[in-house]
Enzyme design. Structure first.
Site, PDB file in Angstrom:
ATOM      1  N   ALA A   1      41.736  20.544  53.474  1.00 58.71           N
ATOM      2  CA  ALA A   1      40.492  19.843  53.821  1.00 58.71           C
ATOM      3  C   ALA A   1      39.987  19.064  52.611  1.00 58.71           C
ATOM      4  O   ALA A   1      40.037  19.553  51.482  1.00 58.71           O
ATOM      5  CB  ALA A   1      39.443  20.863  54.257  1.00 58.71           C
TER       6      ALA A   1
ATOM      7  N   CYS B   1      44.308  37.343  49.067  1.00 62.38           N
ATOM      8  CA  CYS B   1      44.372  38.794  49.257  1.00 62.38           C
ATOM      9  C   CYS B   1      45.647  39.220  49.976  1.00 62.38           C
ATOM     10  O   CYS B   1      46.399  40.053  49.475  1.00 62.38           O
ATOM     11  CB  CYS B   1      43.133  39.250  50.025  1.00 62.38           C
TER      12      CYS B   1
ATOM     13  N   ALA C   1      47.137  36.837  32.727  1.00 69.06           N
ATOM     14  CA  ALA C   1      46.166  37.443  33.666  1.00 69.06           C
ATOM     15  C   ALA C   1      44.824  37.562  32.951  1.00 69.06           C
ATOM     16  O   ALA C   1      44.360  38.652  32.644  1.00 69.06           O
ATOM     17  CB  ALA C   1      46.672  38.800  34.128  1.00 69.06           C
TER      18      ALA C   1
ATOM     19  N   HIS D   1      38.750  72.027  52.012  1.00 71.50           N
ATOM     20  CA  HIS D   1      39.542  72.606  50.931  1.00 71.50           C
ATOM     21  C   HIS D   1      40.995  72.674  51.348  1.00 71.50           C
ATOM     22  O   HIS D   1      41.279  73.019  52.497  1.00 71.50           O
ATOM     23  CB  HIS D   1      39.040  74.033  50.631  1.00 71.50           C
TER      24      HIS D   1
ATOM     25  N   LEU E   1      47.247  31.756  56.324  1.00 68.38           N
ATOM     26  CA  LEU E   1      46.120  32.617  56.715  1.00 68.38           C
ATOM     27  C   LEU E   1      46.209  33.929  55.938  1.00 68.38           C
ATOM     28  O   LEU E   1      47.298  34.418  55.651  1.00 68.38           O
ATOM     29  CB  LEU E   1      46.180  32.903  58.213  1.00 68.38           C
TER      30      LEU E   1
HETATM   31  P1  FAD Z   1      40.973  33.526  49.035  1.00 64.28           P
HETATM   32  O1  FAD Z   1      41.567  34.784  49.468  1.00 64.28           O
HETATM   33  O2  FAD Z   1      41.411  32.945  47.738  1.00 64.28           O
HETATM   34  O3  FAD Z   1      41.242  32.492  50.199  1.00 64.28           O
HETATM   35  C1  FAD Z   1      40.904  31.160  50.103  1.00 64.28           C
HETATM   36  C2  FAD Z   1      41.782  30.357  51.031  1.00 64.28           C
HETATM   37  O4  FAD Z   1      41.292  29.023  51.099  1.00 64.28           O
HETATM   38  C3  FAD Z   1      43.233  30.239  50.559  1.00 64.28           C
HETATM   39  O5  FAD Z   1      44.093  30.679  51.573  1.00 64.28           O
HETATM   40  C4  FAD Z   1      43.417  28.758  50.273  1.00 64.28           C
HETATM   41  O6  FAD Z   1      44.719  28.278  50.599  1.00 64.28           O
HETATM   42  C5  FAD Z   1      42.359  28.121  51.177  1.00 64.28           C
HETATM   43  N1  FAD Z   1      41.881  26.818  50.711  1.00 64.28           N
HETATM   44  C6  FAD Z   1      41.344  26.529  49.497  1.00 64.28           C
HETATM   45  N2  FAD Z   1      40.955  25.244  49.454  1.00 64.28           N
HETATM   46  C7  FAD Z   1      41.231  24.722  50.670  1.00 64.28           C
HETATM   47  C8  FAD Z   1      41.079  23.430  51.234  1.00 64.28           C
HETATM   48  N3  FAD Z   1      40.545  22.424  50.548  1.00 64.28           N
HETATM   49  N4  FAD Z   1      41.511  23.229  52.487  1.00 64.28           N
HETATM   50  C9  FAD Z   1      42.076  24.237  53.198  1.00 64.28           C
HETATM   51  N5  FAD Z   1      42.233  25.478  52.717  1.00 64.28           N
HETATM   52  C10 FAD Z   1      41.824  25.718  51.472  1.00 64.28           C
HETATM   53  N6  FAD Z   1      40.543  42.287  45.606  1.00 64.28           N
HETATM   54  C11 FAD Z   1      40.263  43.519  46.064  1.00 64.28           C
HETATM   55  O7  FAD Z   1      39.172  43.735  46.614  1.00 64.28           O
HETATM   56  N7  FAD Z   1      41.158  44.548  45.952  1.00 64.28           N
HETATM   57  C12 FAD Z   1      42.365  44.362  45.363  1.00 64.28           C
HETATM   58  O8  FAD Z   1      43.152  45.307  45.275  1.00 64.28           O
HETATM   59  C13 FAD Z   1      42.684  43.073  44.862  1.00 64.28           C
HETATM   60  N8  FAD Z   1      43.873  42.853  44.274  1.00 64.28           N
HETATM   61  C14 FAD Z   1      44.169  41.585  43.839  1.00 64.28           C
HETATM   62  C15 FAD Z   1      45.401  41.370  43.240  1.00 64.28           C
HETATM   63  C16 FAD Z   1      45.738  40.118  42.781  1.00 64.28           C
HETATM   64  C17 FAD Z   1      47.095  39.895  42.134  1.00 64.28           C
HETATM   65  C18 FAD Z   1      44.833  39.040  42.939  1.00 64.28           C
HETATM   66  C19 FAD Z   1      45.199  37.660  42.475  1.00 64.28           C
HETATM   67  C20 FAD Z   1      43.603  39.235  43.524  1.00 64.28           C
HETATM   68  C21 FAD Z   1      43.257  40.515  43.980  1.00 64.28           C
HETATM   69  N9  FAD Z   1      42.018  40.781  44.570  1.00 64.28           N
HETATM   70  C22 FAD Z   1      41.726  42.039  45.009  1.00 64.28           C
HETATM   71  C23 FAD Z   1      41.002  39.721  44.740  1.00 64.28           C
HETATM   72  C24 FAD Z   1      41.027  39.177  46.182  1.00 64.28           C
HETATM   73  O9  FAD Z   1      42.318  38.704  46.480  1.00 64.28           O
HETATM   74  C25 FAD Z   1      40.002  38.064  46.314  1.00 64.28           C
HETATM   75  O10 FAD Z   1      38.739  38.537  45.900  1.00 64.28           O
HETATM   76  C26 FAD Z   1      39.904  37.583  47.752  1.00 64.28           C
HETATM   77  O11 FAD Z   1      41.148  37.120  48.225  1.00 64.28           O
HETATM   78  C27 FAD Z   1      38.864  36.476  47.871  1.00 64.28           C
HETATM   79  O12 FAD Z   1      38.777  36.045  49.183  1.00 64.28           O
HETATM   80  P2  FAD Z   1      38.287  34.583  49.549  1.00 64.28           P
HETATM   81  O13 FAD Z   1      38.277  34.519  51.030  1.00 64.28           O
HETATM   82  O14 FAD Z   1      37.043  34.278  48.809  1.00 64.28           O
HETATM   83  O15 FAD Z   1      39.384  33.591  48.950  1.00 64.28           O
HETATM   84  P1  NAD Z   2      40.012  40.426  34.734  1.00 63.83           P
HETATM   85  O1  NAD Z   2      38.736  39.755  34.487  1.00 63.83           O
HETATM   86  O2  NAD Z   2      40.048  41.712  35.445  1.00 63.83           O
HETATM   87  O3  NAD Z   2      40.755  40.692  33.348  1.00 63.83           O
HETATM   88  C1  NAD Z   2      41.010  39.669  32.448  1.00 63.83           C
HETATM   89  C2  NAD Z   2      41.198  40.309  31.083  1.00 63.83           C
HETATM   90  O4  NAD Z   2      41.718  39.324  30.218  1.00 63.83           O
HETATM   91  C3  NAD Z   2      39.887  40.808  30.475  1.00 63.83           C
HETATM   92  O5  NAD Z   2      40.060  42.118  30.015  1.00 63.83           O
HETATM   93  C4  NAD Z   2      39.631  39.819  29.344  1.00 63.83           C
HETATM   94  O6  NAD Z   2      38.958  40.405  28.259  1.00 63.83           O
HETATM   95  C5  NAD Z   2      41.038  39.409  28.980  1.00 63.83           C
HETATM   96  N1  NAD Z   2      41.163  38.089  28.366  1.00 63.83           N
HETATM   97  C6  NAD Z   2      40.492  36.956  28.662  1.00 63.83           C
HETATM   98  N2  NAD Z   2      40.944  35.931  27.895  1.00 63.83           N
HETATM   99  C7  NAD Z   2      41.926  36.445  27.104  1.00 63.83           C
HETATM  100  C8  NAD Z   2      42.782  35.884  26.119  1.00 63.83           C
HETATM  101  N3  NAD Z   2      42.719  34.595  25.789  1.00 63.83           N
HETATM  102  N4  NAD Z   2      43.670  36.699  25.510  1.00 63.83           N
HETATM  103  C9  NAD Z   2      43.735  38.023  25.827  1.00 63.83           C
HETATM  104  N5  NAD Z   2      42.961  38.599  26.769  1.00 63.83           N
HETATM  105  C10 NAD Z   2      42.074  37.817  27.393  1.00 63.83           C
HETATM  106  O7  NAD Z   2      40.928  39.318  35.440  1.00 63.83           O
HETATM  107  P2  NAD Z   2      42.363  39.420  36.142  1.00 63.83           P
HETATM  108  O8  NAD Z   2      43.028  40.675  35.771  1.00 63.83           O
HETATM  109  O9  NAD Z   2      43.034  38.126  35.875  1.00 63.83           O
HETATM  110  O10 NAD Z   2      41.978  39.482  37.670  1.00 63.83           O
HETATM  111  C11 NAD Z   2      41.204  38.418  38.255  1.00 63.83           C
HETATM  112  C12 NAD Z   2      40.271  38.952  39.295  1.00 63.83           C
HETATM  113  O11 NAD Z   2      41.018  39.324  40.450  1.00 63.83           O
HETATM  114  C13 NAD Z   2      39.534  40.209  38.880  1.00 63.83           C
HETATM  115  O12 NAD Z   2      38.366  39.940  38.165  1.00 63.83           O
HETATM  116  C14 NAD Z   2      39.236  40.843  40.192  1.00 63.83           C
HETATM  117  O13 NAD Z   2      38.052  40.292  40.669  1.00 63.83           O
HETATM  118  C15 NAD Z   2      40.402  40.428  41.060  1.00 63.83           C
HETATM  119  N6  NAD Z   2      41.362  41.557  41.171  1.00 63.83           N
HETATM  120  C16 NAD Z   2      40.932  42.733  41.701  1.00 63.83           C
HETATM  121  C17 NAD Z   2      41.806  43.794  41.812  1.00 63.83           C
HETATM  122  C18 NAD Z   2      41.318  45.074  42.418  1.00 63.83           C
HETATM  123  O14 NAD Z   2      40.249  45.063  43.026  1.00 63.83           O
HETATM  124  N7  NAD Z   2      42.043  46.177  42.289  1.00 63.83           N
HETATM  125  C19 NAD Z   2      43.109  43.675  41.388  1.00 63.83           C
HETATM  126  C20 NAD Z   2      43.523  42.479  40.839  1.00 63.83           C
HETATM  127  C21 NAD Z   2      42.639  41.422  40.744  1.00 63.83           C
END
Ligand code: FAD
Ligand code: NAD
Length: 466
Positions: free
Chosen positions: A120, A45, A271, A445, A41
């Protein structure tokens, strides 16, 4: 193995921020709801995304501070021999994750949501089959909500495995590599690249585009690039990754002219984006309309099949947790009979680099592309007293407003701690504030928020502190 059948009004697939918020709200509204989660769960995120990355960013910042004080400091603080035990840091981070995911389970229970643990497989638009530890469960529903999220996009030339990791492994390191190569200069690459650099690794970032964070405007990312350079992070922009070298200890990259170089690496973080999780669980058989890799949805998060809904990362960009949550809450309310549409004035975005970047609404270039005649003004943190006391005067707040009626249409900021300004920015946009509204609001401030008021005053032609 036993086979049971359950029937419900709402079946949510995925317990991430989209799915769990939808289920909680549906429960509050009395809609019988089952949520299926295959892993943990809280989804990406809470377990392997937003929260663990921000925990490590904080730990790395604290460690860097200690190291900085060890070199002597103008503040008069001295520290001797700081060190970090990364295994303990990761355990601390896991503790926060555990508290939050436990909280989600408790909230679902409190609101009468039944959680089924297992993966699922969709049978059709009203039925899912779940393999649980106790046997097979067939769940039939009236409304199916797809909230299965996303997964890291692999790079075929440098496949995952061994020393090549995704953000998931990078968030739980057993040790810090000497040399880290990060492929992708976006959110994850820069947030985690900064963490590893502050924890002592030599970090090189390879980005395909000619600048970092290419989705933000260039002026906004300049202070981030300057800070990375000061920190000693190497940026290799406009480069193509060809693969690992034969010895498996360097990444081969090519510049625009075709010249090849090798970047030594003990670990490689890929990434380059995330892709919606649409394969391998029967979703293909529903033949829902797509927008690229993502599911196509309307402004109520309806897919092309009646009573099948999609929210969050599976429905494409922006892949942000707060967008998934807002969509989840809305879908639950629509299913419960309320009139709702997903038409936010803005979905703020924050990149938690050092300095942080925050955007809400339109940048000057986006406003122009939208055909709006706008004015914009920036106020620098160099003229903000609070920023000086925090030793971080790099960066600025920028406002974008319509020239005719001064309606604010966008905010951008870069600087230490500016993520917290997202609330003020988005509220002003949702409430239809004008420059005069913001300029006429007394801001406490000394705070960084005073730069918000001053940016509005500057747009009106009478900033007070510059
Ligand atoms: P998810 O959080 O991906 O959840 C989907 C869930 O569905 C998972 O738990 C998975 O196990 C489950 N699931 C999938 N398929 C099935 C199935 N068939 N049966 C049962 N369960 C299933 N966003 C921000 O806004 N701020 C941030 O700072 C930020 N930082 C991030 C840092 C990293 C390293 C990463 C990878 C992402 C970050 N994000 C951030 C993006 C954020 O995590 C996602 O946008 C968000 O989690 C999406 O929510 P969701 O509910 O769509 O999917
Ligand atoms: P991103 O889209 O932010 O960045 C990917 C980067 O990789 C881009 O700058 C792109 O030009 C570059 N790229 C793509 N293909 C490449 C290649 N072959 N060689 C070199 N560079 C290449 O994606 P991310 O950093 O993987 O994060 C995924 C998603 O997760 C984000 O788009 C965001 O939605 C979410 N996320 C959000 C936060 C936050 O809100 N602070 C933090 C982490 C992740």
């Amino acid at each position: 193995m036993s086979q049971t059948t359950k029937t419900t009004t709402l079946l949510v697939i995925g317990g991430g921020p989209g799915g769990y918020v939808a289920a909680i709200r549906a429960g509050q509204l009395g809609v019988p709801t089952i949520l299926v989660e295959g892993e943990r769960l809280g989804g990406t995120c809470l377990n392997i995304g937003c929260i663990p990355s921000k925990a490590l960013i904080h730990a790395a910042e604290e460690y860097e501070k200690a190291r900085h004080y060890a070199d002597g400091s103008a503040l008069g603080i001295s520290v001797s021999n700081p060190s970090i035990d990364v295994v303990r840091t990761v355990a601390w981070k896991d503790g926060i994750v555990g508290r939050l995911t436990g909280g989600v389970a408790a909230l679902l229970k409190k609101n009468g949501v039944e959680v089924v643990q297992g993966w699922a497989h969709l049978v059709d638009g009203k039925t899912a089959q779940v393999e649980t530890a106790a046997g097979s469960v067939r769940i039939q529903c009236e409304h199916l909500l797809l909230a299965a999220g996303s997964e890291p996009t692999p790079l075929p030339s440098v496949p995952f495995g061994g020393m090549v990791v995704s953000s998931t492994e990078a968030l739980s390191p057993a040790d810090i590599p000497k040399k880290l190569v990060v492929v992708g200069g976006g959110y994850i690459g820069l947030e985690l690249g900064t963490v590893y650099r502050k924890l002592g690794a030599e970090v090189a970032v390879v980005e395909a585009q000619d600048r970092i964070l290419p989705t933000y405007d260039a002026e906004l990312t300049k202070p981030v690039a300057a800070a990375l350079a000061k920190m000693g992070v190497e940026l290799h922009l406009g480069r193509k990754v060809l693969g690992l070298n034969g010895a498996g200890n360097a990444v081969r990259v090519q510049d625009a002219a075709g010249a090849e170089t090798q970047l030594p690496a003990d670990r490689v973080l890929i990434a380059v984006g995330r892709r919606p999780r649409t394969q391998g669980w029967g979703l293909e058989s529903l033949q829902l309309d797509r927008k690229g890799n993502a599911l196509r949805i309307d402004d109520q998060c309806r897919t092309s099949m009646r009573d099948v809904w999609a929210i969050g990362d599976i429905a494409g960009e922006p892949m942000l947790a707060h967008r998934a949550m807002a969509q989840g809450e809305m879908v639950a309310e629509v299913i419960a009979g309320k009139r709702r549409h997903f038409t936010p004035a803005s979905i703020p975005a924050v990149c938690f680099t050092d300095p942080e970047v925050v955007v809400s609404g339109l940048s000057p270039a986006e406003a122009e592309r939208a055909g709006l005649d706008c004015l914009s003004a920036s106020f620098p943190f160099a003229a903000n007293g609070r920023a000086m006391t925090l030793e971080s005067t790099d960066g600025f707040v920028r406002v974008v407003a319509r020239r005719d009626n001064h309606l604010v249409v966008g905010w951008q900021a870069v600087g230490r701690g500016v993520s917290e300004l997202a609330a003020a920015f988005s509220q002003s946009l949702e409430m239809g504030a004008t420059l005069e509204d913001v300029a006429g609001t007394i801001h406490a401030h000394p705070t960084l928020g005073e730069a918000v008021q001053e940016a509005a005053l500057k747009a009106l032609g009478h900033a007070l502190h510059i």
